[in-house]
Write a protein that holds these residues in place. Structure first.
Motif, PDB file in Angstrom:
ATOM      1  N   ALA A 178      14.566  47.702  -4.104  1.00 27.61           N
ATOM      2  CA  ALA A 178      13.576  48.453  -3.327  1.00 27.61           C
ATOM      3  C   ALA A 178      13.522  49.896  -3.810  1.00 27.61           C
ATOM      4  CB  ALA A 178      13.931  48.397  -1.844  1.00 27.61           C
TER       5      ALA A 178
ATOM      6  N   ARG B 196      -0.212  64.809 -11.911  1.00 27.77           N
ATOM      7  CA  ARG B 196       0.709  65.817 -11.359  1.00 27.77           C
ATOM      8  C   ARG B 196       2.128  65.646 -11.895  1.00 27.77           C
ATOM      9  NH1 ARG B 196       1.962  66.307  -5.877  1.00 27.77           N
ATOM     10  NH2 ARG B 196       1.367  64.206  -5.289  1.00 27.77           N
TER      11      ARG B 196
ATOM     12  N   LEU C 182       8.798  58.700  -3.228  1.00 30.11           N
ATOM     13  CA  LEU C 182       7.551  57.942  -3.124  1.00 30.11           C
ATOM     14  C   LEU C 182       6.580  58.641  -2.165  1.00 30.11           C
ATOM     15  CD1 LEU C 182       5.881  55.363  -3.673  1.00 30.11           C
ATOM     16  CD2 LEU C 182       7.050  54.316  -1.747  1.00 30.11           C
TER      17      LEU C 182
ATOM     18  N   LEU D 235       3.031  52.458   1.746  1.00 26.89           N
ATOM     19  CA  LEU D 235       2.304  53.708   1.969  1.00 26.89           C
ATOM     20  C   LEU D 235       1.113  53.480   2.897  1.00 26.89           C
ATOM     21  CD1 LEU D 235       2.527  55.250  -1.605  1.00 26.89           C
ATOM     22  CD2 LEU D 235       3.720  55.993   0.469  1.00 26.89           C
TER      23      LEU D 235
ATOM     24  N   LEU E 222       2.072  59.937  -9.384  1.00 33.22           N
ATOM     25  CA  LEU E 222       1.987  61.280  -9.968  1.00 33.22           C
ATOM     26  C   LEU E 222       1.250  61.245 -11.299  1.00 33.22           C
ATOM     27  CD1 LEU E 222       5.444  62.909  -9.189  1.00 33.22           C
ATOM     28  CD2 LEU E 222       3.296  63.049  -7.939  1.00 33.22           C
TER      29      LEU E 222
ATOM     30  N   SER F 192       5.100  61.728  -3.553  1.00 34.18           N
ATOM     31  CA  SER F 192       4.129  61.482  -4.630  1.00 34.18           C
ATOM     32  C   SER F 192       2.708  61.353  -4.084  1.00 34.18           C
ATOM     33  CB  SER F 192       4.510  60.239  -5.436  1.00 34.18           C
ATOM     34  OG  SER F 192       4.110  59.064  -4.750  1.00 34.18           O
ATOM     35  N   VAL F 193       2.589  61.038  -2.796  1.00 33.63           N
ATOM     36  CA  VAL F 193       1.256  61.025  -2.194  1.00 33.63           C
ATOM     37  C   VAL F 193       1.122  62.174  -1.193  1.00 33.63           C
ATOM     38  CG1 VAL F 193       0.773  58.587  -2.560  1.00 33.63           C
ATOM     39  CG2 VAL F 193       2.021  59.298  -0.516  1.00 33.63           C
TER      40      VAL F 193
ATOM     41  N   GLU G 116       5.203  49.097  -2.876  1.00 33.41           N
ATOM     42  CA  GLU G 116       5.184  50.489  -2.420  1.00 33.41           C
ATOM     43  C   GLU G 116       3.798  50.876  -1.918  1.00 33.41           C
ATOM     44  OE1 GLU G 116       4.663  49.843  -5.467  1.00 33.41           O
ATOM     45  OE2 GLU G 116       3.316  51.354  -6.293  1.00 33.41           O
ATOM     46  N   ARG G 117       2.757  50.194  -2.474  1.00 36.17           N
ATOM     47  CA  ARG G 117       1.406  50.498  -1.999  1.00 36.17           C
ATOM     48  C   ARG G 117       1.240  50.051  -0.543  1.00 36.17           C
ATOM     49  NH1 ARG G 117      -1.943  52.416  -5.929  1.00 36.17           N
ATOM     50  NH2 ARG G 117      -0.982  52.171  -7.964  1.00 36.17           N
TER      51      ARG G 117
ATOM     52  N   PRO H  79      12.692  43.953  -1.384  1.00 34.62           N
ATOM     53  CA  PRO H  79      11.860  45.075  -1.817  1.00 34.62           C
ATOM     54  C   PRO H  79      10.403  44.818  -1.465  1.00 34.62           C
ATOM     55  CG  PRO H  79      12.404  43.654  -3.681  1.00 34.62           C
ATOM     56  CD  PRO H  79      13.025  43.040  -2.467  1.00 34.62           C
ATOM     57  N   PHE H  80       9.728  45.850  -0.980  1.00 32.23           N
ATOM     58  CA  PHE H  80       8.337  45.693  -0.556  1.00 32.23           C
ATOM     59  C   PHE H  80       7.444  46.384  -1.575  1.00 32.23           C
ATOM     60  CE2 PHE H  80      10.992  48.499   1.981  1.00 32.23           C
ATOM     61  CZ  PHE H  80      10.710  49.694   1.356  1.00 32.23           C
TER      62      PHE H  80
END
Lengths: 213, 401
Positions: B193, B210, A23, A113, B205, A26-27, A109-110, A106-107
């Motif tokens: 998670a 990408r 994750l 980040l 991506l 990916s950024v 993902e945005r 689970p949180f």
């Protein structure tokens, strides 16, 4: 030259480690993963910028214990806690000990980040402050003892005539010292000088806390 | 906790040995006390060797724990245990016992320790010179041995109670329902998670153009693996809960409630709560699974105890039974009760008013009661607190009978 920041992932669950690194990458964030708090401590270089993504429940040193250890050793690395099971008292404890964030899995993902970016920014700011203060310290170091005396009196709000009386010198000499120290400190005004002194004080305070800064 | 049972007996045995050695002028004594049946605990007996000696005009004593596998089989001690009576040897060769301190010209007195007419241990005192049997002295020592017997009895009873409690808790699995639920949440959230992270990263991506097929394939495979991991955990839990399905025993609910109350007595006392039982006599039997029904009872009673914080007046939990068309069990607390909107959500899974609660206790409880052909409901009391009501069919009405 700014060092790239690293997100340190400490989680005993292999899938969590792998997925978090994926994750983060990916950024385009650099990530390093560790299976235990001890592995992290053995490898971590506190002089490198970064933040910590820390699992709460781990065998060995758990998340809170690692935090305690880092705080005790005076490290200011921002910590985001990841917990498998929301537990209010534990979260409160972690936040009181200075955690940046406490997320329950689970949180989103945005959101994660976003918090990671904020934590890295926090870390960068701490480091910027430190560097700025280092420059000021260096300037302060070249002041003569008399100039330092004058500086402290100026900063405490005294005008030249008062300073002259206190130091038993002529106002003209005060004026000379004052102009020299302003030049040496690269200060263009008294408020500017006051801000610099405050910054030095703050940094000295922080340096007492964190030996690596 | 159980392993400490020996710790509570040892000082008493040591004190007895010291007292008798000083009073009787014995330089050496041994004691053996048996605390539990073999195989129940590792530390189930106490073996002490006690020495008294003269040092600069004062009598001094010391004790050591002996590493012996079992009760003494030979010598006066073994004989006293076998006979169940005091054994006195006016003249005794102690060197045969491997005790180097005493020579061949010794005397010995051995006394069994009784509890409930069973020998549970033995005391053995060695004198340094021959000595004829003294009945008064034997009587005094017998008295001391019987006091030790009482102590051993008390400790044994404590150990038994602890063991039962541990066993029941393990068997019913209810005491740990919350822990199971807690670790379940942790376990399931872990792969969930990971799935969120994997898929979130993949989407980033793709958005940035990408994405490469090979990387995406690996991540999708990971998503699949983690989803399976989560469903496997839930499957395991189902198995765990199903484990006792299908038991259809005739049960006396009153007895089950009594057992549950005994089990929770400590919990209640620690919370400053009194458990009151009002059980209808000759309650008709029901048919079902005692372990599952006990889970429900424990859950309701623990909830009731927790409902009353220290500010509540009249801190008791009432558990009552009544036979009507159906058999009814009511668990009633004197806590603050509940708002209507909360009451409506009471049995919703994962709804909880407690900071640590996962909110599955009541929903599981309701499932269990319904499996028994009954109903579980909760309502505020007219005056104070709230009550949970279990209604179960009488045997003849029971669809599973």
């Amino acid at each position: 030259m700014e060092q790239p920041s690293t997100v340190y992932v400490v989680d005993d669950d292999a899938a969590m480690r792998d997925s978090l690194c994926w994750l983060l990458s990916s950024v385009s964030l650099r990530a390093k993963a560790y299976a235990s708090a001890d592995d992290f401590l053995a490898d971590w270089d506190p002089s490198m910028p970064g933040c910590l993504l820390l699992d709460l429940r781990m065998p060995g040193l758990n998340g809170l214990e690692l935090q305690e250890r880092l705080v005790k050793d005076g490290h200011q690395i921002p910590i985001i806690f990841l917990s498998g099971h929301g537990d209010v008292p534990t979260a409160v404890r972690a936040m009181q000990a200075g955690a940046t964030e406490f997320l329950t899995k689970p949180f989103s993902e945005r959101f994660l980040l976003e918090r990671v970016q904020a934590a890295l920014e926090q870390d960068a700011q701490i480091r910027r402050h430190r560097r700025a203060a280092e420059v000021l310290e260096a300037r302060y170091a070249v002041l003569t003892p008399r100039e330092r005396e004058v500086l402290h009196l100026v900063v405490s709000g005294k005008v030249n005539r008062e300073i002259a009386e206190i130091l038993c010198i002529s106002p003209k000499t005060v004026e000379l010292h004052r102009s020299n120290l302003m030049k040496k400190m690269h200060a263009d005004s008294v408020p500017n000088l006051v801000a610099m002194c405050l910054s030095i004080d703050e940094c000295r305070e922080a340096a007492r806390m964190d030996p690596t800064l | 906790m159980i392993a400490n049972a020996a710790d509570s007996v040892e000082p008493a045995v040591e004190a007895v040995l010291e007292r008798v050695c000083l009073e009787g002028g014995y330089p050496l004594a041994r004691a053996y006390v048996h605390l539990a049946s073999i195989g129940e605990e590792s530390q189930s007996s106490v073996w002490l060797l006690h020495r008294a000696y003269r040092s600069g005009g004062d009598m001094r004593t010391d004790s050591e724990i002996m590493q012996q596998p079992g009760p003494p089989a030979e010598g006066p001690a073994g004989e006293a245990l076998r006979l169940g009576a005091a054994v006195w040897r006016s003249r005794y060769d102690a060197s045969a016992l491997g005790i180097p301190d005493l020579g061949k010209r010794a005397c010995v007195c051995a006394l069994p320790i009784f509890h409930n007419e069973t020998a549970v241990g033995v005391l053995e005192f060695f004198g340094s010179a021959p000595c004829a049997r003294d009945e008064d002295w034997v009587e005094a020592l017998t008295d001391i041995a019987s006091q030790l017997g009482h102590l051993v009895g008390r400790v044994r009873a404590q150990m038994r109670a602890l063991r039962q409690q541990a066993g029941l808790a393990r068997m019913s699995r209810v005491a740990s329902m919350r822990e199971v639920a807690g670790s379940l949440a942790h376990e399931v959230n872990q792969p969930l998670a990971a799935i969120v992270n994997y898929s979130g990263g993949a989407l980033h991506l793709l958005e940035q153009g990408r994405a490469d097929d090979e990387k995406l394939a690996r991540v999708l495979d990971q998503v699949r693996i983690q989803a399976k991991r989560a469903s496997g955990i839930i499957q395991d839990l189902r198995e765990l809960l199903r484990h006792n399905d299908g038991r259809q025993d005739r049960l006396d609910l009153n007895q089950l409630i009594q057992r549950t109350a005994d089990l929770l007595e400590t919990t209640a006392r620690d919370a400053g709560v009194k458990l009151r039982l009002e059980l209808e006599e000759n309650l008709p039997e029901i048919v079902g699974d005692d372990i599952q029904l006990q889970q429900v009872l424990i859950n309701l009673v623990v909830n009731a105890i927790e409902a009353m914080d220290h500010s509540c007046a009249g801190r008791d939990v009432l558990i009552s039974t009544r036979a009507g068309e159906q058999i009814e069990v009511v668990v009633s607390d004197r806590g603050p009760g509940m708002h209507d909107e909360l009451l409506a959500k009471l049995f919703t899974p994962f709804f909880s008013t407690k900071p640590h609660g996962l909110g599955i206790g009541l929903s599981i409880s309701r499932s269990i009661v319904e499996f028994h052909g009954g109903r579980l409901s909760g309502a505020n009391n007219p005056d104070q607190g709230m009550s949970f009501r279990i209604r179960l069919p009488r045997v003849t009405n029971c669809p599973h009978a």
